[in-house]
Structure formats: structure tokens, C-alpha cells
Design a protein around this motif. Structure first.
Motif, short mmCIF file in Angstrom:
data_model
loop_
_atom_site.label_atom_id
_atom_site.label_comp_id
_atom_site.label_asym_id
_atom_site.label_seq_id
_atom_site.Cartn_x
_atom_site.Cartn_y
_atom_site.Cartn_z
N TYR A 16 0.92 -1.10 -0.11
CA TYR A 16 -0.04 0.26 0.03
C TYR A 16 0.92 1.27 0.22
N PHE A 18 1.60 4.91 0.66
CA PHE A 18 1.07 6.13 1.70
C PHE A 18 0.94 7.33 0.77
N LEU A 31 -6.82 4.96 5.48
CA LEU A 31 -5.88 4.15 5.58
C LEU A 31 -6.20 2.87 5.89
N ASP A 33 -5.69 -0.92 7.90
CA ASP A 33 -5.17 -1.49 9.12
C ASP A 33 -3.80 -1.47 8.94
N ALA A 34 -3.02 -0.88 10.05
CA ALA A 34 -1.35 -0.87 9.88
C ALA A 34 -0.60 -2.23 9.82
N TRP A 39 3.81 -1.09 3.74
CA TRP A 39 3.77 0.30 3.61
C TRP A 39 4.98 0.80 2.68
N PHE A 59 3.77 9.67 7.79
CA PHE A 59 3.24 8.18 8.07
C PHE A 59 3.25 8.04 9.67
N VAL A 63 -0.34 6.80 11.29
CA VAL A 63 -0.60 5.25 11.33
C VAL A 63 -0.15 4.61 12.42
N ASP A 64 -0.75 3.50 13.04
CA ASP A 64 -0.37 3.16 14.29
C ASP A 64 1.13 2.22 14.01
N SER A 65 2.05 2.95 14.12
CA SER A 65 3.25 2.44 13.87
C SER A 65 3.96 1.18 14.73
N VAL A 68 2.95 -1.98 12.55
CA VAL A 68 3.61 -1.96 11.42
C VAL A 68 4.56 -3.28 11.23
#
Length: 321
Positions: A16, A18, A31, A33-34, A39, A59, A63-65, A68
Motif C-alpha cells: 500500500y 502511503f 488508510l 489497518d497498520a 507500507w 506516516f 498510522v499506528d506504527s 506495522v
């Protein structure tokens, strides 16, 4: 002779992209789901609206890094003049915010952004040091690439894509302590773009004394593909491989005969030889000998040498410039 498509997946996750800085709040998509995608953070290779680090900062804010799992470094501004050091430093600085990161690829750049042999790289080993839980690591482009011998306990997959891989990098990979590595993929390339590695540089890998977990070996995109095939044919490491990939290079009848005469390959699940110069008779022998044993043999992309030189046919790799 060039790479025309970006990565479509990494770590088993779809890629995906960003959204870039020009996306308005109304136009920006919701966005995913992380943890559900790989990414890709990229900026314009020419006339970028922001630096790669600025895009990465956006980013991290969006996003909930902490969830990731896979990250791809796409184009950075003027990749033919400057390397990704700033991007690498930014990722390392954010390591505490990326506790679940398991896959990382640096340089998902296609030909229209920067040809593979023009991509400036740099020291990438600090990424492996910063992420001891990393399972997959890849890099595209080898100009100024610095990758010394490393130790990493968890890494399962290592990929270096290039139009010409220097011998010092190949020797460093061969000397690395990677006890969990299952997949090694080296694009060796051509002399014209720095690919001066020889079969001797591959010896520790082929001897089977390194990389104890190795099951999938790709030594491809080489103008020395016949020599490599001859060395692999008698290499102890072959006995524990499931997949052998000698594709994308100048493999011809000499290399095919060596593979048929060497150590048995009937235990393999797959032998990938696509993009090759093997004649019809030996193609049929490979299919018959190995296909009967259940080996998947990829002999697609039969190539013909260029005839621009009246005195000598020109055999070419799949990806050079």
C-alpha cells in the motif's frame, strides 16, 4: 533491461502506497489497518514536494506504527545523485515506534524513476543492527552500497538486486553469520556496472559451510551464468536446497550440460532458469530428467543473442542498466 514495476507484496502482505503530501483531507483515502499491508513510503524522484524523511514523519503521525510489519523505502529525491542515508537514519531513529517490523526493503525504485545501476545506495547494515527481530531484508541498487559481513540471529531472507554487484559485497554476504537465513537472492549483474564478483567469491556459500538454514538460493542476472552453473552443479550446498534459481542471466548450453552432469537435482522442488539461451535439445533433456522426478523447471523466456556485432554474438542479462 530495466525494472518497470514496483513491488506488489512484501512479507506476504500486499503493498500500500502511503498518500503523498499533495493529497487533501477530502481526497485522501481511508488508510488500511497498520498490520494488514506492506507500507511503501515514496516521494517524487524529480521535483519532490517533500523529503523522504518528511513523508515518513507524516506516516508515523497517521498510522499506528507499533503494528506495522513491513516497510518499503521507495524513491527519494534524485536517487541517481544521493543515497538513502537520511531515510535510513529516520527509520533507525523510529525503531522504538516499530516494534513489530519484520520486513524492510530499501530502494523500490523503477526505471522511470532511476535505473537500477544508477541508484545510489550507502551503508545499510545499521538497519540490521537496529532491528534484531527483522525476518526479511532487501535492497535494490548497488552503487556505493556498503554491506559488510554481519551477524543477525533472526533474518530469514536477504535480497540484493543490482545490475552489477561488487565482489566485496558478495564476499561480505558469504562471510556473514546468518544462522536462520533460508533464502538468499543475489543479482550479480555485469562488469560494465561494477559486477566483478567471480565464482571464487561465492565459494563459502556453495561449500555449504555457511548459512546452515539455507533452502532457497538465487544467483542470477549474471553474465557469468554458465560458470556459476558449473560451480553450483558440484556444490555441496545443493543437497539441502529446495529451490535453485539461476535465472535472468546468460545461461546457455554449457551451463545446462553442467547442471545435468553434476550432483543430482531431482530432490529440488523448483529449478528456475527463466531468461536463458539454452538450445531446444538441452531444454528438453532438462524437462525430461527433472520433470520426471517432480521438479518444477522454469525454462520460460528463451532468448536469442543480439547480432549487432558481426564477429561475436552478444548475450545479455535481464536487468543491467
Amino acid at each position: 533491461m530495466t525494472i518497470s514495476a514496483h513491488l506488489q507484496e512484501l512479507h506476504g502482505l500486499p503493498v500500500y502506497v502511503f498518500p503523498d503530501a499533495g493529497a487533501t483531507a477530502e481526497a485522501a483515502p481511508e488508510l488500511p489497518d497498520a498490520a494488514s499491508v506492506a507500507w511503501r513510503i515514496t516521494v517524487g524522484a524529480y521535483d519532490a514536494k517533500e523529503t523522504w524523511e518528511e513523508a515518513f514523519a507524516r506516516f508515523l503521525g497517521a498510522v499506528d506504527s507499533t503494528r506495522v510489519r513491513a516497510l518499503i523505502v521507495g524513491a527519494w529525491p534524485d536517487a541517481y545523485e544521493s543515497g538513502p542515508e537520511a531515510a535510513i537514519h529516520a527509520i533507525i531513529a523510529a525503531r522504538d515506534r516499530l516494534p513489530e517490523l519484520r520486513a524492510l526493503f530499501v530502494g523500490d525504485i523503477v526505471g522511470e524513476e532511476c535505473e537500477i545501476s544508477w541508484i545510489i545506495q550507502g551503508p545499510v547494515a545499521p538497519l540490521l543492527e537496529a532491528f534484531p527481530e527483522l525476518l526479511e531484508f532487501g535492497v535494490r541498487g548497488s552503487q556505493q552500497l556498503v554491506l559488510p559481513a554481519v551477524r543477525h540471529e533472526r533474518l530469514r531472507s536477504l535480497t540484493v538486486e543490482s545490475g552489477g554487484l561488487r565482489a566485496e559485497v558478495v564476499r561480505a554476504v558469504a562471510a556473514s553469520d546468518l544462522p536462520a537465513l533460508e533464502r538468499l537472492d543475489l543479482w550479480l549483474g555485469v562488469d560494465e556496472y561494477g559486477g566483478d564478483a567471480t565464482v571464487a567469491d561465492l565459494a563459502p556459500i556453495l561449500a555449504g559451510t555457511r548459512l546452515p538454514a539455507l533452502r532457497r538460493l538465487a544467483l542470477r542476472n549474471s553474465e557469468r551464468q554458465d560458470e556459476i552453473a558449473a560451480a553450483v552443479a558440484d556444490a555441496p550446498v545443493v543437497a539441502r536446497l529446495e529451490t535453485l534459481d539461476l535465472s535472468m542471466g546468460t545461461l546457455g548450453d554449457e551451463g545446462a550440460r553442467a547442471l545435468l552432469a553434476g550432483r543430482p537435482l531431482t530432490h529440488l522442488k523448483k529449478l528456475d532458469l527463466h531468461h536463458h539461451f539454452i538450445g531446444e535439445e538441452l531444454r528438453e533433456r532438462l524437462r525430461t530428467t527433472l520433470g520426471a522426478a517432480g521438479v518444477e523447471v522454469d525454462l520460460s523466456e528463451v532468448s536469442e543473442p543480439d547480432d549487432w556485432d558481426d564477429d561475436e554474438p552478444h548475450y545479455y542479462v535481464a536487468v543491467a542498466e
